[in-house]
Write a protein that holds these residues in place. Structure first.
Motif, PDB file in Angstrom:
ATOM      1  N   MET A   1     -12.839 -10.611   6.139  1.00 34.63           N
ATOM      2  CA  MET A   1     -12.849  -9.994   7.546  1.00 34.63           C
ATOM      3  C   MET A   1     -12.686  -8.428   7.401  1.00 34.63           C
ATOM      4  SD  MET A   1     -10.226 -10.551  10.688  1.00 34.63           S
ATOM      5  CE  MET A   1      -8.784  -9.871   9.680  1.00 34.63           C
ATOM      6  N   GLU A   2     -13.264  -7.684   8.344  1.00 32.78           N
ATOM      7  CA  GLU A   2     -13.252  -6.270   8.031  1.00 32.78           C
ATOM      8  C   GLU A   2     -12.119  -5.979   8.669  1.00 32.78           C
ATOM      9  OE1 GLU A   2     -14.039  -2.684   7.290  1.00 32.78           O
ATOM     10  OE2 GLU A   2     -15.532  -4.104   6.938  1.00 32.78           O
ATOM     11  N   THR A   3     -11.073  -4.857   8.073  1.00 36.57           N
ATOM     12  CA  THR A   3      -9.954  -4.345   8.472  1.00 36.57           C
ATOM     13  C   THR A   3      -9.922  -3.032   8.590  1.00 36.57           C
ATOM     14  OG1 THR A   3      -9.165  -4.133   6.149  1.00 36.57           O
ATOM     15  CG2 THR A   3      -8.728  -6.286   7.093  1.00 36.57           C
ATOM     16  N   TYR A  20      -1.482   4.026  10.992  1.00 35.65           N
ATOM     17  CA  TYR A  20      -2.398   2.770  10.852  1.00 35.65           C
ATOM     18  C   TYR A  20      -3.500   2.763  11.973  1.00 35.65           C
ATOM     19  CZ  TYR A  20       1.209   0.970   8.099  1.00 35.65           C
ATOM     20  OH  TYR A  20       2.325   0.719   6.893  1.00 35.65           O
ATOM     21  N   GLN A  21      -3.695   3.658  12.440  1.00 35.99           N
ATOM     22  CA  GLN A  21      -5.015   3.703  13.361  1.00 35.99           C
ATOM     23  C   GLN A  21      -6.187   3.437  12.670  1.00 35.99           C
ATOM     24  OE1 GLN A  21      -5.460   6.670  16.467  1.00 35.99           O
ATOM     25  NE2 GLN A  21      -3.102   6.922  16.737  1.00 35.99           N
ATOM     26  N   ASP A  22      -6.504   3.602  11.545  1.00 42.08           N
ATOM     27  CA  ASP A  22      -7.768   3.298  10.666  1.00 42.08           C
ATOM     28  C   ASP A  22      -7.663   1.738  10.359  1.00 42.08           C
ATOM     29  OD1 ASP A  22      -5.535   3.365   8.882  1.00 42.08           O
ATOM     30  OD2 ASP A  22      -6.688   4.632   7.494  1.00 42.08           O
ATOM     31  N   ARG A  23      -6.975   0.724  10.902  1.00 42.51           N
ATOM     32  CA  ARG A  23      -6.871  -0.523  10.644  1.00 42.51           C
ATOM     33  C   ARG A  23      -7.244  -1.247  11.837  1.00 42.51           C
ATOM     34  NH1 ARG A  23      -5.448  -1.332   5.193  1.00 42.51           N
ATOM     35  NH2 ARG A  23      -5.630   0.720   4.049  1.00 42.51           N
ATOM     36  N   LEU A  29      -0.283  -5.223  11.713  1.00 46.02           N
ATOM     37  CA  LEU A  29       0.897  -6.060  11.969  1.00 46.02           C
ATOM     38  C   LEU A  29       1.073  -6.595  10.586  1.00 46.02           C
ATOM     39  CD1 LEU A  29       0.327  -7.684  15.623  1.00 46.02           C
ATOM     40  CD2 LEU A  29       1.558  -5.745  14.974  1.00 46.02           C
ATOM     41  N   ARG A  30       0.149  -6.979  10.061  1.00 46.90           N
ATOM     42  CA  ARG A  30       0.495  -7.849   8.956  1.00 46.90           C
ATOM     43  C   ARG A  30       1.059  -6.881   7.701  1.00 46.90           C
ATOM     44  NH1 ARG A  30      -1.667  -8.475   3.815  1.00 46.90           N
ATOM     45  NH2 ARG A  30      -3.145  -6.898   3.985  1.00 46.90           N
ATOM     46  N   LEU A  31       0.288  -5.640   7.605  1.00 45.21           N
ATOM     47  CA  LEU A  31       0.830  -4.677   6.749  1.00 45.21           C
ATOM     48  C   LEU A  31       2.384  -4.505   6.966  1.00 45.21           C
ATOM     49  CD1 LEU A  31      -2.162  -2.174   6.387  1.00 45.21           C
ATOM     50  CD2 LEU A  31      -1.288  -3.775   4.390  1.00 45.21           C
ATOM     51  N   LYS A  32       2.694  -4.234   8.261  1.00 44.59           N
ATOM     52  CA  LYS A  32       4.153  -3.902   8.440  1.00 44.59           C
ATOM     53  C   LYS A  32       5.015  -5.030   8.335  1.00 44.59           C
ATOM     54  CE  LYS A  32       3.165  -0.294  12.137  1.00 44.59           C
ATOM     55  NZ  LYS A  32       3.179   0.175  13.534  1.00 44.59           N
ATOM     56  N   GLU A  33       4.565  -6.211   8.803  1.00 41.25           N
ATOM     57  CA  GLU A  33       5.474  -7.473   8.529  1.00 41.25           C
ATOM     58  C   GLU A  33       5.616  -7.701   6.971  1.00 41.25           C
ATOM     59  OE1 GLU A  33       4.806 -12.194   9.165  1.00 41.25           O
ATOM     60  OE2 GLU A  33       4.475 -10.814  10.893  1.00 41.25           O
ATOM     61  N   VAL A  51      12.179 -13.790   8.180  1.00 41.62           N
ATOM     62  CA  VAL A  51      11.285 -12.827   9.067  1.00 41.62           C
ATOM     63  C   VAL A  51      10.596 -13.376  10.213  1.00 41.62           C
ATOM     64  CG1 VAL A  51      10.222 -10.633   9.305  1.00 41.62           C
ATOM     65  CG2 VAL A  51      11.962 -10.875   7.300  1.00 41.62           C
ATOM     66  N   ALA A  52      10.767 -13.428  11.363  1.00 43.86           N
ATOM     67  CA  ALA A  52       9.585 -13.845  12.107  1.00 43.86           C
ATOM     68  C   ALA A  52       8.551 -13.068  12.394  1.00 43.86           C
ATOM     69  CB  ALA A  52      10.357 -13.977  13.631  1.00 43.86           C
TER      70      ALA A  52
END
Length: 230
Positions: A1-3, A20-23, A29-33, A51-52
């Protein structure tokens, strides 16, 4: 998938804010989590499943109800308003902000004019605060000793789970109103799962600020303790 995504903001990567505006948003969300899981695992030894999943914002852009802006009067370029990256002396001028609520973003050019008019003679710069409530006018301050203290009649109002919360320019408060109600619902669900309902139970909030979480959870806990460093 293009990110990879095309940033909406023309000064992304230079203003010192968004990272993260370039993602695409799910990838952000995945990176921050993952970062949060890593930090908690390293610092507290918590397993990843402690971590939820991050609660996504309904709006990835134009959600922020509060901005801190720098204002400076220059000899060559006139008045400028924008962001000052941490540790840098220069200012990144802006006339809009992609993450600010639309009414705040649209207000930035007028704010520059108002700040220039209000700045006392002999002063060249100011740190401005601009905020909005659920409805009503945008408020701003930062020029003058008590400029961040609003009169009662001008307080900003935000409704959380049917409760009207009043806050001023100098109030530490959640900047994304769209996640307030889902966040409180999640907290109430967690309390219910822990069996923490009923009078006589106590809740505590660290770095509480206005304490909207404690206020909204008042029905689920008999006592609330708020901790905030002044």
């Amino acid at each position: 998938m293009e990110t990879i995504a095309e940033p909406l903001c023309p000064v992304f990567g230079t203003c010192g804010g968004c990272a993260y505006q370039d993602r695409i948003y799910p990838e952000e969300l995945r990176l921050k989590e993952n970062i949060l899981r890593e930090i908690l695992g390293r610092a507290l030894g918590l397993a990843g499943d402690a971590v939820a999943p991050i609660m996504p914002s309904p709006e990835p852009y134009h959600y922020r109800s509060h901005l801190d802006l720098a204002f400076v009067k220059t000899k060559k370029r006139g008045a400028l308003i924008g962001f000052q990256p941490l540790g840098r002396k220069f200012l990144i001028p802006i006339d809009q902000c992609a993450i600010a609520r639309k009414e705040i973003s649209d207000f930035i050019p007028q704010l520059k004019e108002l700040a220039e008019e209000a700045l006392p003679a002999g002063y060249r710069n100011a740190n401005l605060v601009v905020k909005a409530g659920d409805t009503g006018p945008v408020r701003w301050g930062g020029i003058g000793r008590h400029s961040l203290e609003l009169p009662d009649s001008e307080y900003l109002v935000t409704e959380v789970h049917g409760r009207r919360i009043y806050h001023s320019l100098n109030t530490f408060f959640q900047a994304n109103f769209s996640i307030l109600n889902p966040m409180i619902a999640s907290l109430r669900g967690l309390l219910a799962a822990l069996g923490a309902r009923g009078a006589g139970r106590a809740g505590a909030a660290a770095w509480a600020g206005l304490g909207f979480g404690a206020l909204a959870l008042a029905l689920a806990a008999g006592q609330q303790y708020l901790y905030h460093r002044i």
